[in-house]
Design a protein around this motif. Structure first.
Motif, PDB file in Angstrom:
ATOM      1  N   VAL A  38       8.024  -1.270  98.266  1.00 27.32           N
ATOM      2  CA  VAL A  38       7.308  -0.498  97.253  1.00 27.32           C
ATOM      3  C   VAL A  38       8.304   0.249  96.375  1.00 27.32           C
ATOM      4  N   ALA A  39       9.279   0.932  96.988  1.00 27.49           N
ATOM      5  CA  ALA A  39      10.283   1.671  96.213  1.00 27.49           C
ATOM      6  C   ALA A  39      11.134   0.716  95.380  1.00 27.49           C
ATOM      7  N   ALA A  40      11.497  -0.425  95.945  1.00 28.55           N
ATOM      8  CA  ALA A  40      12.334  -1.377  95.221  1.00 28.55           C
ATOM      9  C   ALA A  40      11.607  -1.915  93.996  1.00 28.55           C
ATOM     10  N   ALA A  41      10.299  -2.118  94.098  1.00 31.75           N
ATOM     11  CA  ALA A  41       9.537  -2.630  92.959  1.00 31.75           C
ATOM     12  C   ALA A  41       9.546  -1.626  91.815  1.00 31.75           C
ATOM     13  N   VAL A  42       9.455  -0.359  92.114  1.00 34.28           N
ATOM     14  CA  VAL A  42       9.460   0.666  91.074  1.00 34.28           C
ATOM     15  C   VAL A  42      10.850   0.777  90.457  1.00 34.28           C
ATOM     16  N   GLN A  43      11.908   0.745  91.263  1.00 32.94           N
ATOM     17  CA  GLN A  43      13.266   0.894  90.766  1.00 32.94           C
ATOM     18  C   GLN A  43      13.709  -0.289  89.923  1.00 32.94           C
ATOM     19  N   SER A  44      13.161  -1.481  90.158  1.00 35.90           N
ATOM     20  CA  SER A  44      13.628  -2.662  89.446  1.00 35.90           C
ATOM     21  C   SER A  44      13.042  -2.768  88.033  1.00 35.90           C
ATOM     22  N   ALA A  45      12.150  -1.866  87.654  1.00 32.31           N
ATOM     23  CA  ALA A  45      11.538  -1.909  86.321  1.00 32.31           C
ATOM     24  C   ALA A  45      12.526  -1.380  85.283  1.00 32.31           C
ATOM     25  N   ALA A  46      13.410  -2.248  84.802  1.00 38.94           N
ATOM     26  CA  ALA A  46      14.405  -1.861  83.802  1.00 38.94           C
ATOM     27  C   ALA A  46      13.789  -1.973  82.413  1.00 38.94           C
ATOM     28  N   PRO A  47      14.208  -1.101  81.492  1.00 38.06           N
ATOM     29  CA  PRO A  47      13.671  -1.200  80.133  1.00 38.06           C
ATOM     30  C   PRO A  47      14.038  -2.533  79.486  1.00 38.06           C
ATOM     31  N   LYS A  48      13.137  -3.043  78.688  1.00 38.43           N
ATOM     32  CA  LYS A  48      13.384  -4.290  77.964  1.00 38.43           C
ATOM     33  C   LYS A  48      14.173  -3.976  76.695  1.00 38.43           C
ATOM     34  N   PRO A  49      15.020  -4.924  76.257  1.00 38.90           N
ATOM     35  CA  PRO A  49      15.768  -4.701  75.007  1.00 38.90           C
ATOM     36  C   PRO A  49      14.825  -4.414  73.842  1.00 38.90           C
ATOM     37  N   GLN A  50      15.252  -3.498  72.977  1.00 40.37           N
ATOM     38  CA  GLN A  50      14.454  -3.114  71.822  1.00 40.37           C
ATOM     39  C   GLN A  50      14.852  -3.922  70.596  1.00 40.37           C
ATOM     40  N   GLY A  51      13.878  -4.405  69.860  1.00 41.85           N
ATOM     41  CA  GLY A  51      14.125  -5.019  68.564  1.00 41.85           C
ATOM     42  C   GLY A  51      14.839  -6.354  68.614  1.00 41.85           C
ATOM     43  N   ASP A  52      15.224  -6.818  67.432  1.00 44.56           N
ATOM     44  CA  ASP A  52      15.953  -8.069  67.307  1.00 44.56           C
ATOM     45  C   ASP A  52      17.311  -7.938  67.980  1.00 44.56           C
ATOM     46  N   GLN A 144      27.005  13.003  81.383  1.00 47.01           N
ATOM     47  CA  GLN A 144      26.546  14.328  80.964  1.00 47.01           C
ATOM     48  C   GLN A 144      25.187  14.282  80.258  1.00 47.01           C
ATOM     49  N   VAL A 145      24.665  13.087  80.014  1.00 47.51           N
ATOM     50  CA  VAL A 145      23.367  12.927  79.358  1.00 47.51           C
ATOM     51  C   VAL A 145      22.286  12.913  80.438  1.00 47.51           C
ATOM     52  N   ASP A 146      21.462  13.941  80.466  1.00 44.56           N
ATOM     53  CA  ASP A 146      20.382  14.007  81.452  1.00 44.56           C
ATOM     54  C   ASP A 146      19.438  12.825  81.285  1.00 44.56           C
ATOM     55  N   GLY A 147      19.221  12.086  82.371  1.00 43.80           N
ATOM     56  CA  GLY A 147      18.270  10.983  82.374  1.00 43.80           C
ATOM     57  C   GLY A 147      18.749   9.708  81.717  1.00 43.80           C
ATOM     58  N   TRP A 148      20.063   9.565  81.509  1.00 39.29           N
ATOM     59  CA  TRP A 148      20.584   8.381  80.818  1.00 39.29           C
ATOM     60  C   TRP A 148      20.146   7.079  81.488  1.00 39.29           C
ATOM     61  N   GLN A 149      19.978   7.106  82.819  1.00 41.32           N
ATOM     62  CA  GLN A 149      19.636   5.889  83.560  1.00 41.32           C
ATOM     63  C   GLN A 149      18.287   5.329  83.135  1.00 41.32           C
ATOM     64  N   ASP A 150      17.384   6.203  82.690  1.00 47.23           N
ATOM     65  CA  ASP A 150      16.020   5.788  82.382  1.00 47.23           C
ATOM     66  C   ASP A 150      15.710   5.745  80.891  1.00 47.23           C
ATOM     67  N   MET A 151      16.635   6.164  80.052  1.00 44.62           N
ATOM     68  CA  MET A 151      16.331   6.177  78.623  1.00 44.62           C
ATOM     69  C   MET A 151      16.720   4.868  77.963  1.00 44.62           C
ATOM     70  N   ALA A 152      16.192   4.659  76.783  1.00 42.67           N
ATOM     71  CA  ALA A 152      16.537   3.471  76.010  1.00 42.67           C
ATOM     72  C   ALA A 152      18.046   3.432  75.800  1.00 42.67           C
ATOM     73  N   LEU A 153      18.620   2.240  75.862  1.00 45.95           N
ATOM     74  CA  LEU A 153      20.062   2.073  75.721  1.00 45.95           C
ATOM     75  C   LEU A 153      20.568   2.734  74.448  1.00 45.95           C
ATOM     76  N   THR A 154      19.905   2.512  73.338  1.00 43.51           N
ATOM     77  CA  THR A 154      20.376   3.049  72.068  1.00 43.51           C
ATOM     78  C   THR A 154      20.378   4.579  72.070  1.00 43.51           C
ATOM     79  N   ASP A 155      19.419   5.194  72.764  1.00 34.82           N
ATOM     80  CA  ASP A 155      19.379   6.658  72.850  1.00 34.82           C
ATOM     81  C   ASP A 155      20.533   7.184  73.704  1.00 34.82           C
TER      82      ASP A 155
END
Length: 186
Positions: A38-52, A144-155
């Motif tokens: 259950v935990a592994a399923a939640v952790q594996s949800a990586a953001p999809k690439p944005q845009g072209d 030093q960026v809080d939450g970098w692991q979960d934010m959009a790559l570009t952000d």
């Protein structure tokens, strides 16, 4: 926050909630090993690439720089996502080429894989043009960026780099992800 990212995060939150509601009572009486999927399923949800997405063919020097970024990321004890963000950033900033001073074509005093500036405190020109040093400096900023692991790559990249083109990093996410997948265990 863009709509796609917000919907993705809400989907992950919903999955986590549903997993907790439905697996919670069962997991309380189960062997802890049984609860891991259950935990592994939640952790594996990586953001999809944005845009072209953009893609370039890499020469031997660029591939060596990919491997140097990955090695520095591992040495820093950071996960593959940090390498993906680093490689996408370098693809945007220098096309993975360790750039020296470019004369009139240079953006201020920007150098190296990440186009870091000595005048902005990134290090000396010699340090910035060392792939391990420049990657480590980038990763120090990323941590030093809080939450970098979960934010959009570009952000995440923009927060570290402070670019005049903040959305440009997104176009390299798929190639960076593919490169990390190809070279992380090599």
């Amino acid at each position: 926050m863009n709509t796609i990212f917000r919907k993705s995060m809400l989907s992950v939150a919903g999955l986590a909630f549903a997993g907790g509601v439905f697996a919670g009572p069962i997991a309380a009486h189960a062997n802890p090993v049984d609860a891991k999927p259950v935990a592994a399923a939640v952790q594996s949800a990586a953001p999809k690439p944005q845009g072209d997405q953009s893609h370039i063919s890499l020469n031997d020097e660029q591939t060596a720089n990919v491997k140097a970024i990955i090695a520095a990321t591992k040495k820093a004890g950071l996960p593959e996502r940090a390498a993906v963000i680093s490689i996408a950033t370098s693809l945007q900033e220098s096309k993975l080429e360790n750039l020296g001073h470019l004369g009139d074509m240079n953006d201020h005093d920007s150098l190296g894989l990440f186009q870091q500036r000595p005048s902005s405190g990134w290090g000396t020109p010699e340090q910035i043009t060392n792939p391990e040093y420049s990657t480590t400096a980038f990763l120090k900023g990323l941590k030093q960026v809080d939450g970098w692991q979960d934010m959009a790559l570009t952000d995440a990249a923009q927060t570290v780099q402070v670019s005049a083109y903040p959305d440009a990093y997104a176009q390299w996410e798929q190639q960076a992800t593919d490169l990390v997948g190809q070279h992380w265990n090599s």
